[in-house]
Motif scaffolding. Sequence first.
Motif, PDB file in Angstrom:
ATOM      1  N   GLU A 130       9.246   3.338  -9.136  1.00 26.10           N
ATOM      2  CA  GLU A 130       9.212   2.268 -10.135  1.00 26.10           C
ATOM      3  C   GLU A 130       7.773   1.820 -10.410  1.00 26.10           C
ATOM      4  OE1 GLU A 130      11.773  -0.692  -8.502  1.00 26.10           O
ATOM      5  OE2 GLU A 130      13.516   0.660  -8.476  1.00 26.10           O
ATOM      6  N   ASN A 131       6.967   1.689  -9.353  1.00 27.94           N
ATOM      7  CA  ASN A 131       5.563   1.292  -9.538  1.00 27.94           C
ATOM      8  C   ASN A 131       4.783   2.346 -10.321  1.00 27.94           C
ATOM      9  OD1 ASN A 131       6.049  -1.035  -8.084  1.00 27.94           O
ATOM     10  ND2 ASN A 131       5.232  -0.240  -6.167  1.00 27.94           N
ATOM     11  N   THR A 132       5.113   3.605 -10.105  1.00 18.91           N
ATOM     12  CA  THR A 132       4.434   4.679 -10.835  1.00 18.91           C
ATOM     13  C   THR A 132       4.803   4.648 -12.304  1.00 18.91           C
ATOM     14  OG1 THR A 132       4.487   6.037  -8.833  1.00 18.91           O
ATOM     15  CG2 THR A 132       4.006   7.164 -10.894  1.00 18.91           C
ATOM     16  N   VAL A 133       6.064   4.390 -12.604  1.00 20.06           N
ATOM     17  CA  VAL A 133       6.485   4.259 -14.003  1.00 20.06           C
ATOM     18  C   VAL A 133       5.713   3.120 -14.667  1.00 20.06           C
ATOM     19  CG1 VAL A 133       8.411   3.633 -15.500  1.00 20.06           C
ATOM     20  CG2 VAL A 133       8.766   5.262 -13.640  1.00 20.06           C
ATOM     21  N   ASP A 134       5.604   1.978 -13.979  1.00 15.28           N
ATOM     22  CA  ASP A 134       4.845   0.850 -14.526  1.00 15.28           C
ATOM     23  C   ASP A 134       3.387   1.233 -14.766  1.00 15.28           C
ATOM     24  OD1 ASP A 134       7.150  -0.641 -14.279  1.00 15.28           O
ATOM     25  OD2 ASP A 134       6.540  -1.632 -12.418  1.00 15.28           O
ATOM     26  N   GLU A 135       2.809   1.982 -13.826  1.00 15.20           N
ATOM     27  CA  GLU A 135       1.404   2.380 -13.959  1.00 15.20           C
ATOM     28  C   GLU A 135       1.205   3.327 -15.140  1.00 15.20           C
ATOM     29  OE1 GLU A 135      -2.744   2.834 -12.867  1.00 15.20           O
ATOM     30  OE2 GLU A 135      -1.199   1.279 -12.835  1.00 15.20           O
ATOM     31  N   LEU A 154       0.834  -1.201   0.000  1.00 12.76           N
ATOM     32  CA  LEU A 154       0.000   0.000   0.000  1.00 12.76           C
ATOM     33  C   LEU A 154       0.868   1.251   0.000  1.00 12.76           C
ATOM     34  CD1 LEU A 154      -2.819   1.342   0.242  1.00 12.76           C
ATOM     35  CD2 LEU A 154      -2.512   1.246   2.733  1.00 12.76           C
ATOM     36  N   GLU A 155       1.914   1.265   0.835  1.00 11.18           N
ATOM     37  CA  GLU A 155       2.778   2.443   0.949  1.00 11.18           C
ATOM     38  C   GLU A 155       3.456   2.772  -0.378  1.00 11.18           C
ATOM     39  OE1 GLU A 155       3.194   4.543   3.402  1.00 11.18           O
ATOM     40  OE2 GLU A 155       3.581   3.577   5.330  1.00 11.18           O
ATOM     41  N   TYR A 201      -0.879   5.603  -6.213  1.00  9.28           N
ATOM     42  CA  TYR A 201      -1.993   6.466  -5.857  1.00  9.28           C
ATOM     43  C   TYR A 201      -2.026   6.768  -4.359  1.00  9.28           C
ATOM     44  CZ  TYR A 201      -3.427   5.314 -10.567  1.00  9.28           C
ATOM     45  OH  TYR A 201      -3.440   5.150 -11.943  1.00  9.28           O
ATOM     46  N   PHE A 202      -1.436   5.899  -3.552  1.00  8.29           N
ATOM     47  CA  PHE A 202      -1.345   6.183  -2.123  1.00  8.29           C
ATOM     48  C   PHE A 202      -0.096   6.991  -1.811  1.00  8.29           C
ATOM     49  CE2 PHE A 202      -0.458   5.307   2.341  1.00  8.29           C
ATOM     50  CZ  PHE A 202      -1.704   5.486   2.911  1.00  8.29           C
ATOM     51  N   PHE A 203       1.038   6.596  -2.378  1.00 10.10           N
ATOM     52  CA  PHE A 203       2.286   7.302  -2.097  1.00 10.10           C
ATOM     53  C   PHE A 203       2.190   8.770  -2.499  1.00 10.10           C
ATOM     54  CE2 PHE A 203       6.549   8.784  -3.132  1.00 10.10           C
ATOM     55  CZ  PHE A 203       7.268   8.392  -2.015  1.00 10.10           C
ATOM     56  N   LEU A 233      10.264   7.285   6.454  1.00 10.08           N
ATOM     57  CA  LEU A 233       9.563   6.239   5.711  1.00 10.08           C
ATOM     58  C   LEU A 233       9.224   6.688   4.301  1.00 10.08           C
ATOM     59  CD1 LEU A 233       7.201   4.741   8.435  1.00 10.08           C
ATOM     60  CD2 LEU A 233       9.352   3.831   7.551  1.00 10.08           C
ATOM     61  N   GLU A 234       8.960   7.975   4.118  1.00 15.82           N
ATOM     62  CA  GLU A 234       8.654   8.477   2.779  1.00 15.82           C
ATOM     63  C   GLU A 234       9.851   8.239   1.860  1.00 15.82           C
ATOM     64  OE1 GLU A 234       5.541  10.618   0.560  1.00 15.82           O
ATOM     65  OE2 GLU A 234       5.636   9.610   2.482  1.00 15.82           O
ATOM     66  N   ALA A 235      11.053   8.543   2.348  1.00 15.05           N
ATOM     67  CA  ALA A 235      12.265   8.313   1.557  1.00 15.05           C
ATOM     68  C   ALA A 235      12.519   6.815   1.389  1.00 15.05           C
ATOM     69  CB  ALA A 235      13.452   8.984   2.219  1.00 15.05           C
ATOM     70  N   HIS A 236      12.181   6.036   2.403  1.00 21.01           N
ATOM     71  CA  HIS A 236      12.398   4.585   2.336  1.00 21.01           C
ATOM     72  C   HIS A 236      11.560   3.958   1.225  1.00 21.01           C
ATOM     73  CE1 HIS A 236      12.931   0.433   3.649  1.00 21.01           C
ATOM     74  NE2 HIS A 236      11.606   0.309   3.672  1.00 21.01           N
ATOM     75  N   PHE A 237      10.309   4.391   1.089  1.00 23.66           N
ATOM     76  CA  PHE A 237       9.420   3.798   0.095  1.00 23.66           C
ATOM     77  C   PHE A 237       9.530   4.467  -1.278  1.00 23.66           C
ATOM     78  CE2 PHE A 237       6.910   2.714   4.033  1.00 23.66           C
ATOM     79  CZ  PHE A 237       7.116   1.346   3.948  1.00 23.66           C
TER      80      PHE A 237
END
Length: 290
Positions: free
Chosen positions: A215-220, A146-147, A151-153, A205-209
């Motif tokens: 990468e997930n956003t690029v895929d989306e 989720l993190e 769309y959540f990040f 945590l923001e920097a960690h994720f």
Amino acid sequence: MTGRLWGTVALLMFHLGFGAHVGADEQRDQPVVTPAPVVYLDVQASTWRPRGRISFGIEPILRMKLTSAGFGVTQDPGRQHDFTVRVEYREERGEPIAVNSYGTHIFCRILLDHPQSERGQLISIHESPSYRDLVHAPYVEVVEKLETNPYFFFLGDIVRGWHQKLDTTGALIEALDRQFSEELHRPPATPMDTLVSPAETFPDLEAHFAPAAQENTVDELGRLGDARAIGLLERLMMKADRNTRLHAVHAMGQFDAPSIVPALTRVVQTDTDSLVRNAASDVLVQLSTR
């Protein structure tokens, strides 16, 4: 003129209003600060887990994302606000993993209620744990999914885009562009940055994720196939880190536009990583057979 006389003159000037005029001039020179729009954040959360306790801090994380995007946030419905973001967060029991151990499915529904919008914007997110391999912390795994969900990040950026009457995909493109630009212009680390500090005990945590979310956003963006993303993906292919470049190459393969061929060709000719070069070459072959 003696010091006492100067003091008398200064006092007379003050009583005559000279000091007030100077203050007014200084105030006119100050930039006008526009108050931040206030969001009423309405969160409804539930879980199947024992005692109905949600371990994931959904409310403070949402508040942080909206505050970072430049909004004032209130959870008091009686306080004056500009618009409302309603979040329905639900954890449901999944498949059994071990004795008295189950996976958790997370459903997150985010709705914008804006007085200037005829129809509210909506995001629906569903994340599930991986059941292919035995995981030691299935709840942690699904929360991390989720993190790093685009769309959540980037929720704060997306809500800001909604507030500016931008569609969700356009807001997502702008969010990734902003993050990438910040990375490019971030100053290099200095010896002082490598010193041990108490902050290391509480990682950002923001920097960690951020890397996985990027990468997930690029895929989306590749899956969505919106042509507005092509320019950004081209820049990512040329200047981002190796993993993001690889994801950007695969995302570009989802588009059917002649303009992407020269960019992919440059990757084949100039990228320093053989895996990225080979991926770009495969995409070019696929494009030529369409």
